[in-house]
Enzyme design. Structure first.
Site, PDB file in Angstrom:
ATOM      1  N   LYS A  32       0.849  -1.198   0.000  1.00  0.00           N
ATOM      2  CA  LYS A  32       0.000   0.000   0.000  1.00  0.00           C
ATOM      3  C   LYS A  32       0.880   1.242   0.000  1.00  0.00           C
ATOM      4  O   LYS A  32       1.787   1.369   0.822  1.00  0.00           O
ATOM      5  CB  LYS A  32      -0.936   0.031   1.210  1.00  0.00           C
ATOM      6  CG  LYS A  32      -1.873   1.245   1.223  1.00  0.00           C
ATOM      7  CD  LYS A  32      -2.830   1.200   2.392  1.00  0.00           C
ATOM      8  CE  LYS A  32      -2.245   1.747   3.669  1.00  0.00           C
ATOM      9  NZ  LYS A  32      -2.126   3.237   3.676  1.00  0.00           N
ATOM     10  N   LEU A  60      -4.853   7.019  -1.822  1.00  0.00           N
ATOM     11  CA  LEU A  60      -4.818   8.479  -1.766  1.00  0.00           C
ATOM     12  C   LEU A  60      -6.156   9.077  -1.349  1.00  0.00           C
ATOM     13  O   LEU A  60      -6.290  10.297  -1.261  1.00  0.00           O
ATOM     14  CB  LEU A  60      -4.378   9.045  -3.116  1.00  0.00           C
ATOM     15  CG  LEU A  60      -2.995   8.577  -3.600  1.00  0.00           C
ATOM     16  CD1 LEU A  60      -2.621   9.282  -4.904  1.00  0.00           C
ATOM     17  CD2 LEU A  60      -1.922   8.816  -2.545  1.00  0.00           C
ATOM     18  N   LYS A  61      -7.146   8.234  -1.133  1.00  0.00           N
ATOM     19  CA  LYS A  61      -8.440   8.665  -0.584  1.00  0.00           C
ATOM     20  C   LYS A  61      -9.025   9.859  -1.343  1.00  0.00           C
ATOM     21  O   LYS A  61      -9.282  10.922  -0.783  1.00  0.00           O
ATOM     22  CB  LYS A  61      -8.289   8.999   0.907  1.00  0.00           C
ATOM     23  CG  LYS A  61      -7.828   7.820   1.750  1.00  0.00           C
ATOM     24  CD  LYS A  61      -7.643   8.198   3.204  1.00  0.00           C
ATOM     25  CE  LYS A  61      -7.314   7.001   4.070  1.00  0.00           C
ATOM     26  NZ  LYS A  61      -5.985   6.391   3.747  1.00  0.00           N
ATOM     27  N   ASP A  64     -13.019  14.983  -4.019  1.00  0.00           N
ATOM     28  CA  ASP A  64     -12.975  16.266  -4.716  1.00  0.00           C
ATOM     29  C   ASP A  64     -14.211  16.380  -5.595  1.00  0.00           C
ATOM     30  O   ASP A  64     -15.104  15.527  -5.528  1.00  0.00           O
ATOM     31  CB  ASP A  64     -11.681  16.349  -5.552  1.00  0.00           C
ATOM     32  CG  ASP A  64     -11.136  17.776  -5.650  1.00  0.00           C
ATOM     33  OD1 ASP A  64     -11.937  18.690  -5.955  1.00  0.00           O
ATOM     34  OD2 ASP A  64      -9.934  17.976  -5.423  1.00  0.00           O
ATOM     35  N   THR A  68     -12.649  16.256 -11.225  1.00  0.00           N
ATOM     36  CA  THR A  68     -11.276  16.044 -10.750  1.00  0.00           C
ATOM     37  C   THR A  68     -11.046  14.593 -10.353  1.00  0.00           C
ATOM     38  O   THR A  68      -9.997  14.011 -10.657  1.00  0.00           O
ATOM     39  CB  THR A  68     -10.992  16.970  -9.551  1.00  0.00           C
ATOM     40  OG1 THR A  68     -11.080  18.327  -9.988  1.00  0.00           O
ATOM     41  CG2 THR A  68      -9.605  16.720  -8.976  1.00  0.00           C
ATOM     42  N   THR A 123     -10.620   4.377  10.419  1.00  0.00           N
ATOM     43  CA  THR A 123     -10.451   3.519  11.598  1.00  0.00           C
ATOM     44  C   THR A 123      -9.884   4.265  12.797  1.00  0.00           C
ATOM     45  O   THR A 123      -9.870   3.740  13.911  1.00  0.00           O
ATOM     46  CB  THR A 123      -9.544   2.320  11.269  1.00  0.00           C
ATOM     47  OG1 THR A 123      -8.336   2.796  10.671  1.00  0.00           O
ATOM     48  CG2 THR A 123     -10.235   1.371  10.316  1.00  0.00           C
ATOM     49  N   ARG A 213       2.444  -0.601  10.635  1.00  0.00           N
ATOM     50  CA  ARG A 213       3.405  -0.503  11.736  1.00  0.00           C
ATOM     51  C   ARG A 213       3.770  -1.824  12.406  1.00  0.00           C
ATOM     52  O   ARG A 213       4.948  -2.030  12.729  1.00  0.00           O
ATOM     53  CB  ARG A 213       2.896   0.522  12.759  1.00  0.00           C
ATOM     54  CG  ARG A 213       3.080   1.953  12.291  1.00  0.00           C
ATOM     55  CD  ARG A 213       2.321   2.957  13.151  1.00  0.00           C
ATOM     56  NE  ARG A 213       0.914   3.049  12.755  1.00  0.00           N
ATOM     57  CZ  ARG A 213       0.060   3.928  13.264  1.00  0.00           C
ATOM     58  NH1 ARG A 213       0.459   4.785  14.184  1.00  0.00           N
ATOM     59  NH2 ARG A 213      -1.194   3.964  12.848  1.00  0.00           N
TER      60      ARG A 213
END
Length: 236
Positions: A32, A60-61, A64, A68, A123, A213
């Site tokens: 990712k 990149l969520k 817009d 776009t 989350t 992580r």
């Protein structure tokens, strides 16, 4: 199970990201790329991942105006992403535009476009932050389901959901793919508020899990991947 594991490359430098990809080797098939690595060294790491015959989820969520987002999805398709994320709060028109961007790519190239994944509620948020930060007073599950239904009706067939809501979405909608972040091997002491274990996510019907992580910050990332996959299988 390793084809269902996605490792998040949330590190500061291109060299660190390459080192992780090299160290994990054949144990990981998909990575990712989120906002920070994409801004820092995105095109370089995409090329590197592709050179290793790996897939990438471009997270990149998108959120817009519809035009776009359509253009952004089309360009992301051209990069070769296997998955893309967008915010379902962007309304049906924006979601339809995202789907149109993917279709334009498919019509032009004859290739299958990426899975488009709708994000409902991050989350890192719980019911309290939903009310205080977004001024939404409905229960969390009801809000997630409402946003997902709106997106599903617009044609979206993929979602990002916490381990706790994966089953809710899989049981509520036909033929949807659910990708689950917020994966932790134990108690989380960080910014994730709706987290759970790999095994819980898989048992709760997640199709893929995203782990950052707990793997990339581990003393031995490769061993962390092996343990994560064992946990997904219910072996530990």
């Amino acid at each position: 199970m390793k084809d269902r594991l996605i490792v998040a490359l949330d590190v500061d430098t291109f060299e660190q990201a390459c080192s992780i990809v090299d160290e994990l080797g054949d144990e990981v098939l998909t990575y990712k790329i989120g906002l920070a690595p994409f801004i820092g060294y995105g095109f370089k790491i995409i090329d590197y991942i592709k050179s290793k015959n790996k897939r990438f989820f471009l997270d990149l969520k998108f959120f817009d105006i519809p035009n776009t987002v359509e253009l952004a999805v089309y360009q992301a398709c051209m990069l070769g992403a296997s998955m893309l994320s967008l915010h379902t709060i962007g309304t049906k028109l924006m979601i339809e535009a995202a789907i149109a961007g993917k279709k334009r790519f498919e019509d032009q190239t004859g290739k299958a476009g990426p899975i488009l994944l709708g994000i409902t509620i991050l989350t890192s948020m719980d019911e309290d932050s939903l009310e205080s930060g977004m001024f939404i007073k409905k229960p969390l599950g009801e809000t997630i389901l409402g946003l997902a239904k709106n997106a599903y009706d617009a044609g979206l067939r993929g979602f990002v959901a916490s381990p706790n809501e994966a089953k809710l979405l899989k049981d509520s909608f036909d033929d949807v793919v659910v990708v689950t972040p917020g994966i932790r091997m134990g108690d989380s002491k960080d910014d994730q508020k709706r987290s759970n274990t790999p095994r819980f996510a898989i048992e709760n019907k997640a199709d893929y899990i995203v782990v950052g992580r707990p793997i990339i910050k581990a003393q031995n990332p490769k061993q962390a991947v092996i343990e994560c996959i064992k946990n997904m299988k219910g072996e530990m």
